[in-house]
Each structure stands twice: as structure tokens, then as C-alpha cells.
Write a protein that holds these residues in place. Sequence first.
Motif, PDB file in Angstrom:
ATOM      1  N   GLY A   1      -7.670  10.430   0.971  1.00 44.86           N
ATOM      2  CA  GLY A   1      -7.340   9.877   2.286  1.00 44.86           C
ATOM      3  C   GLY A   1      -8.590   9.558   3.092  1.00 44.86           C
TER       4      GLY A   1
ATOM      5  N   SER B   1      -5.340   4.660  -1.263  1.00 45.35           N
ATOM      6  CA  SER B   1      -4.825   3.291  -1.127  1.00 45.35           C
ATOM      7  C   SER B   1      -4.053   3.146   0.163  1.00 45.35           C
ATOM      8  N   GLN B   2      -3.223   4.131   0.445  1.00 42.82           N
ATOM      9  CA  GLN B   2      -2.419   4.070   1.669  1.00 42.82           C
ATOM     10  C   GLN B   2      -3.305   3.962   2.896  1.00 42.82           C
ATOM     11  N   SER B   3      -4.274   4.856   3.005  1.00 40.10           N
ATOM     12  CA  SER B   3      -5.053   4.808   4.242  1.00 40.10           C
ATOM     13  C   SER B   3      -5.951   3.580   4.295  1.00 40.10           C
TER      14      SER B   3
ATOM     15  N   ASN C   1       3.609   9.898 -12.462  1.00 43.56           N
ATOM     16  CA  ASN C   1       2.420  10.268 -13.225  1.00 43.56           C
ATOM     17  C   ASN C   1       2.698  11.351 -14.259  1.00 43.56           C
TER      18      ASN C   1
ATOM     19  N   GLY D   1      -4.300  10.557  -9.803  1.00 43.67           N
ATOM     20  CA  GLY D   1      -3.417   9.496  -9.313  1.00 43.67           C
ATOM     21  C   GLY D   1      -3.062   9.697  -7.839  1.00 43.67           C
ATOM     22  N   SER D   2      -2.768  10.949  -7.472  1.00 42.71           N
ATOM     23  CA  SER D   2      -2.374  11.224  -6.087  1.00 42.71           C
ATOM     24  C   SER D   2      -3.517  10.962  -5.122  1.00 42.71           C
TER      25      SER D   2
ATOM     26  N   PRO E   1      -7.712  -0.643  -5.561  1.00 37.95           N
ATOM     27  CA  PRO E   1      -8.399  -0.296  -6.812  1.00 37.95           C
ATOM     28  C   PRO E   1      -9.808   0.264  -6.623  1.00 37.95           C
TER      29      PRO E   1
ATOM     30  N   GLY F   1       0.819  -1.208   0.000  1.00 38.75           N
ATOM     31  CA  GLY F   1       0.000   0.000   0.000  1.00 38.75           C
ATOM     32  C   GLY F   1       0.851   1.256   0.000  1.00 38.75           C
TER      33      GLY F   1
ATOM     34  N   ASN G   1      -3.713   7.253  -4.754  1.00 41.81           N
ATOM     35  CA  ASN G   1      -2.585   6.722  -3.983  1.00 41.81           C
ATOM     36  C   ASN G   1      -2.737   7.001  -2.489  1.00 41.81           C
ATOM     37  N   ALA G   2      -3.124   8.238  -2.156  1.00 42.65           N
ATOM     38  CA  ALA G   2      -3.330   8.564  -0.737  1.00 42.65           C
ATOM     39  C   ALA G   2      -4.442   7.684  -0.173  1.00 42.65           C
TER      40      ALA G   2
END
Lengths: 438, 438
Positions: free
Chosen positions: B387, B317-319, A281, B310-311, B410, A249, B314-315
Amino acid sequence: LDSGDAGSLRSVFQDHHEADVAQVLAALRPQDTLEALRLLEIDVRATLFGYLPPKIQTAVARHMSRRELADIVSAMSHDERADLFKKLDEKERKTLLPALAQAEREDLRKLASYPEGTAGSVMTSDYAALTPDLEVSKALSELRIQAPDSETIYQVFVVDGERRLLGAVSLRDLLLARPGERVGDLMTTTVPRIAADQPREEAARLIARYDLMALPVTDDAGKLVGIVTHDDAMDVQAEEATEDFHRVGTVRNLDASVSEASIFMLYRARIAWLVLLVFGNVFSGLGIAYFEDTIAAHVVLVFFLPLLIGSGGNAGSQSATLMVRALATGDVRFSDWGFVIGREVLVAGLLGFTMALAVSPLGLLRGGVDVALVVAAAMVLIVLMGGLIGISLPFILARFGLDSATASGPLVTSIADAAGVVIYFSIATAVLPFAVTS
Amino acid sequence: LDSGDAGSLRSVFQDHHEADVAQVLAALRPQDTLEALRLLEIDVRATLFGYLPPKIQTAVARHMSRRELADIVSAMSHDERADLFKKLDEKERKTLLPALAQAEREDLRKLASYPEGTAGSVMTSDYAALTPDLEVSKALSELRIQAPDSETIYQVFVVDGERRLLGAVSLRDLLLARPGERVGDLMTTTVPRIAADQPREEAARLIARYDLMALPVTDDAGKLVGIVTHDDAMDVQAEEATEDFHRVGTVRNLDASVSEASIFMLYRARIAWLVLLVFGNVFSGLGIAYFEDTIAAHVVLVFFLPLLIGSGGNAGSQSATLMVRALATGDVRFSDWGFVIGREVLVAGLLGFTMALAVSPLGLLRGGVDVALVVAAAMVLIVLMGGLIGISLPFILARFGLDSATASGPLVTSIADAAGVVIYFSIATAVLPFAVTS
């Protein structure tokens, strides 16, 4: 409990498991936790103290007198006290050490010296050992003597005069043997073992594979230096899975549990990958910019952009996840890469074909036959490409000595996105007439 | 080994652990594996057979005579034979059952009857049990009798005349006690236990939390029906982690290991989510289509699209990853959602601000001050929103009784993408003048 009298604490203690009592104590102020611990006998005190989270342990230790800390350290199991020792600062260590007996001092220094992440760092030195010439009756009385200071007496290791590991014998076999038999005749010699400098997850894997209660750890000379017990192996297995989870992740190693992490710790664990990926990106953005004319001529193409590059990233995430976990559990080995990648070509090809069928009607609806064909062809290629990137990246990273779990979903997605943009617009530029604007 | 003579097989066996021998045997043709097994004594044969993968076990069992299969089944540990029984087809079961003794038949039917995924499905019924009135010396001789048929005699459970669980006593304590003491005086009554219909991962969690060798399993009436042992708990923990891993990577339950899965199995495990997510991406596409005029007026905006959305993904996905794992390990509980989401506002806010600083120069470079401001503002909001989606989704899913691991990267990305498109172009439409084309 807050009144702190010995009677009530002991009664709480009788009705609850040590781990649960420790959880309650951990929520008190350190000086109150210490007050409560003081009411208990030293063995119970050491057990309870061992169940406290590391942070609380050090906080409570700071309120103890030197003698008090030395007593509890002496009574703790060897691996737990080494973990505590590692958490103390230089000054505290220097205060503690002289208060301990020489043997304990050396044991503590030795155990604390193994680098984090090695089998040595999770082993304990309070194992039970016998020599091969002992008769069973003698061996049993010897074990009774060793029992109070041993982490386990159920799996006993057989060593020669120089502590070289010869074999292992279970207490069950000793109990069932005739009194005259010797330990050397009863022991099995096919004992899985690990070197102290090997990764701790390898120790956990061996314990799981061979259903062990304890795995012996040896030094370069084949001498027994400690054991990793099944309960510690279970913790290692869970922690390694968590680390891999986080890595996949794109969260870098968090030095605390998620519930305890501070805002700054979480920020630090997450920012590096976020920034890195944003510049990944940029390549997608450059790809789009490169095809600006095609886009301007057929703005309808932009509608399909998220679902095409999204599908490539999703297929890639799937195969990366499968591979990272299979490599971590040992289900797939590095040498299997040829088979695995070959199979992925077929799987991802089928997936891409299905996806192309699923989105073609949408292509027809919004852009006509030409656009539908472009979208369908791009979908097959993009999903195939995403799957291949996802399945290969863990192997490529491992090949270069990196952790395969770094092949995270977001990293795969970011690479697949850029490649997807190029594939999609290349096909579009080649197929669609330039004069027509939609 | 391929010559199949008893002597050479026995010598191979002496030099290698059963698990390793089983791995070699598993690679042979089923009839050859059976030939090799026949050369060994029944206990060893049963142990080795138990180490074979389930698929191979059934293939080998099909070559056995009814008597032969009944013998090996009788000698296997109770949980392993129940697992084998579940894998046999109706006809094979009907052939096997009459060849077994009545008690074994009932034990087998009972163990095989617990639904997959429950504590009952991973427990074994060959535990050692004592009554509280026994004196220590009697208890020890009783354990010697129970030992050959017990999975473990190190953790012994104390039951009354009706098999209700009263407590537990360790063999260590029995060995260290005075011969005249009674089991009832030695036992601890704070024994963690689990009901047979509880999830198997809860059994593994209890074993890890309390450092147990074996966890007793009770029925509705509090009667002891079996135990879950530490080695099985370790397997459960690893399998549950793998399932969560796959779920987070949008791979649905794969009924085989990754190395053994067929192309069709992999296809089936992956296609549903891929198709679902592609239609999720349609919303992003619709968002883009809605803002077609803004895009046509400022094509430069498309360059920033991948890195902004994308960002956010990604943020998110992390959380989501942090939460899914923390909820699975019990580090964070459902009731903590308020604290966790509050903290995420601050963390994601900081992350968004940093990311905005990182991409502003790029905005200036390619689009001037206006575009840089739009991109920076969108970045802060998109990362914050990503997030929050990532941290909330696992809780929302759990609230509706779904598995929180379904909050995959995803899925979060796909939702964050659509929201990101709307945020970005809304800001752009509001701020940028319509007349100017870049």
C-alpha cells in the motif's frame, strides 16, 4: 472575508469567479458560509450555493430557515436543486416541500425520481422550448422571456402542443433568419436524443459524438422531459472514467472523492477484492504444491517463477486495460471480439517470443540448456495465454451482463498466475530428467 | 448512396446527423467519398469533411484538385483545418498554401505551429470578439456579421485595440440588456484564461471547473489568440483519460485508436514495459534464490508465496490507481502527500490485518502454528508495504518531473513482489527451526 461585511465580500466576488469564491466558502464553518451567502442577492446566492460540494450544501441548508431554504431552492437551476433534494433526509424534505410553489414541488419530485446513473438523473428541466408555428421575431421575444429561467437559450427545442420533440433550432440560426420565417422551417429534425432511463454515460457519449451543447431527453411517449447540458456531460464523462479507473484497480465504488474519503470508506472499497483475489492465489499455491517433487528436484526452477508468471500477468493487464477502455469509449464494440482476439494471438505471440529471447541467456546462465529451453517455451506460452485471458475477460464479463471494467489487472493477473504455474511446471516435469538435482 | 446521385444523397443527409453521414462516407473508397462530397454545397461539404477521421481526410484530400482543396480548407473551422494541415506532407502543404488568401495562410501556419499537447494545439482562431465601447444594438449586428465565420457567438470576448483580453460577455446578456448599454458595462472581467503553451488537459480542467462554453487562450502579451471550445475540451478530457488508462496498464502511447492500431503498433506500445518488468522480476527471483536453504528446508512455504506477494501487489495496485487518478483530476495535489500517505498507513494496516486473519486458517491447516504465525505476520507487513509503495510512487515520480500515471499496477506489483519475497522469507528464516523439514 471573515469579518463578513457585505462590501468586502462583494469586492472579493467581483475579482473572482463564482467557483473560486465557493471553494473559499466551502472551507468555512457552515454557519459562517451561510452568513456570507446572506449578504448576496438571491440569484448570486443560488449560483454560489450550487457550486458548493454536496456535503457542504446539506450542512449549510441545515442552518437555514424553511423560508430561506425554499427561496434558494427556487432560484437554483433545476438539476442542482434536485441533486440537493436527493441528499436531504425525509424530515427535511417534508419541511421544504410545502414552502415551494406547486409547479416547483412537482418538478423537484419528478427530477429526483430518476434512478442514479440514468440520463434522467443528470438532466435538467429548465430548458427553452418553442412551437414550430412561431415567427422568428416572436420566437426571439419569447426566448428573452424564457432566458432568466433557462439553463441555456442557445440550443432551443421545438415541441408540439403535447411537448413531443419535433426538432431543434439554434439561437444563431434564429438571429440570422429573416423576421418572417417560422421556427418550423428553420429547425433541424435530425436531433440526437436519449430516453430518460438510458445510462448517463450514453448521454455523455452522444454529446461528445455530435458536439452538442444540450441533448434532449424524452420519455416513453417521445415527450421532452429535460436536457443534459455539455458541462454536466463533461462531469459525467470524468466520473465514469474515474469509476472505470477504480474498477480496473479493484477499488469498488467509493462514495466520495479520494481526498474526502474516510479511512473506513477506503477500507470497505478495497477489502472485498483483496480477499477474493487472495483465494484466487490459492490456486497458484495449489499448483505449486502439486509440482512439489519437480521443484524439490530442481530448486533452480523457483528462481524463474516470478518472472514467468509475472510476465503473463503483465501481458494480460495490458490487453485487459486496452479492452476495458476501448469498450467504455465505444472504440471497440462487443461484436468486434473475433477480430480483436485474433489480432491478440499475433501480438501476444510476438511479445512472448521476444520475451523468451530476453530471458533465455538467464536460463542458460543459471540452469543450463535444458532449463533455458523450458523457460523459453514456458515464456512464449504464458505470455500468449496471459494476453488472451486479458483480452477475452472483458468480453466474457460483458456477455454475462457484468461491467467489463471488472476485468481488472489484478483479476487477470491472478488467473494468469495460476495458469502460468501449471504451464511452467508441466513443461519442466515433461522435459527435465527426474534423477538430476541441481 | 453508392449510385451517387445528388438527390438521394441529399435525402440521406436530411434524415441523418452529419456525424453519422460522415461515418458512412468514411467506409467508402476515398475517390467515392470525394464524389459524394462534391454533390453537396461547400459549407455542408466542409462540415462533413471535418467529421471524417484524420486518416480518411488526408486520403480524400489527395484526390482533390488544388483549387478544390483550397475551397474546402477555407470553409472548414480553423482548428480542424489546422489539424488537417499538420497531417499533410511537406509537398502537399506547399501546393495548398499559395491557393489560400494571405490571412488564411498565416492563420493556418500560426495554429499549426503550437506543439502537440498544448492548449494552443487544440484552440481555434475563429472566435467572436467585440470592443468595450460598442452599444448593445451595434454589438448584436456586429455579431450577426461575425456569426458565419465564428465557432461560437454565444460566448463573446471583449478586447481592446491591440486584441488584449479585457473580459467576456454572453449573447444571453446582450439579448437581455437595454439597447443603449455598452459592452464594457455588461462584460464580466473574472474570465478564466490560459496561456497557449500550457498543457491542453489544463484547458479541459478549467472548462470543466468553470462550466465554460469556451476558454480564451492568450499569448505572452495577454493578447487573445484563440479559444478552446467545450466540445474540444470533452475530446481532450477523454483522450487524456485514455492515455492515463493505458499508462497505468503499462501500454505506452499508441498513436491510433485501439480498433485501428496495427499489430506492430500494439507490439511496440507493449514490449518495452514487458521487458523492463521482467528484469524487475529478476530481483524477486534473486530474493528466492538467496533463501534457497530455507525453502529447501520448508517446501510448504512455497505454497504461500503467490498469495502473500500477490496481496502486496494487489494492495499496491489499488492505492496507485487511486492516486494516479486523483492527481490527474486535481482531486489530490502534490502538496497533500503527507496526509495521503499517513492515511494509507492506517488503511493498509487494517487491510493487512484482515488479510492475515483470512489466511491464518490456511497456514494452520498446511503448516501448523509456526507457519501460520509466519504467514500472518508476513501478510500484515507485505500489504502495508504494498500500500505504501503504491501510494508513494505516483508522488515520487511527479517529484522527479515524470508522469505519475507511470506508477502502473504492474510496476508497483513488480517492486512489491521483490520486497514481499524478502519480508516473507526473512521472517520465516528467523522464526522457523532449521532442522525440521516438513
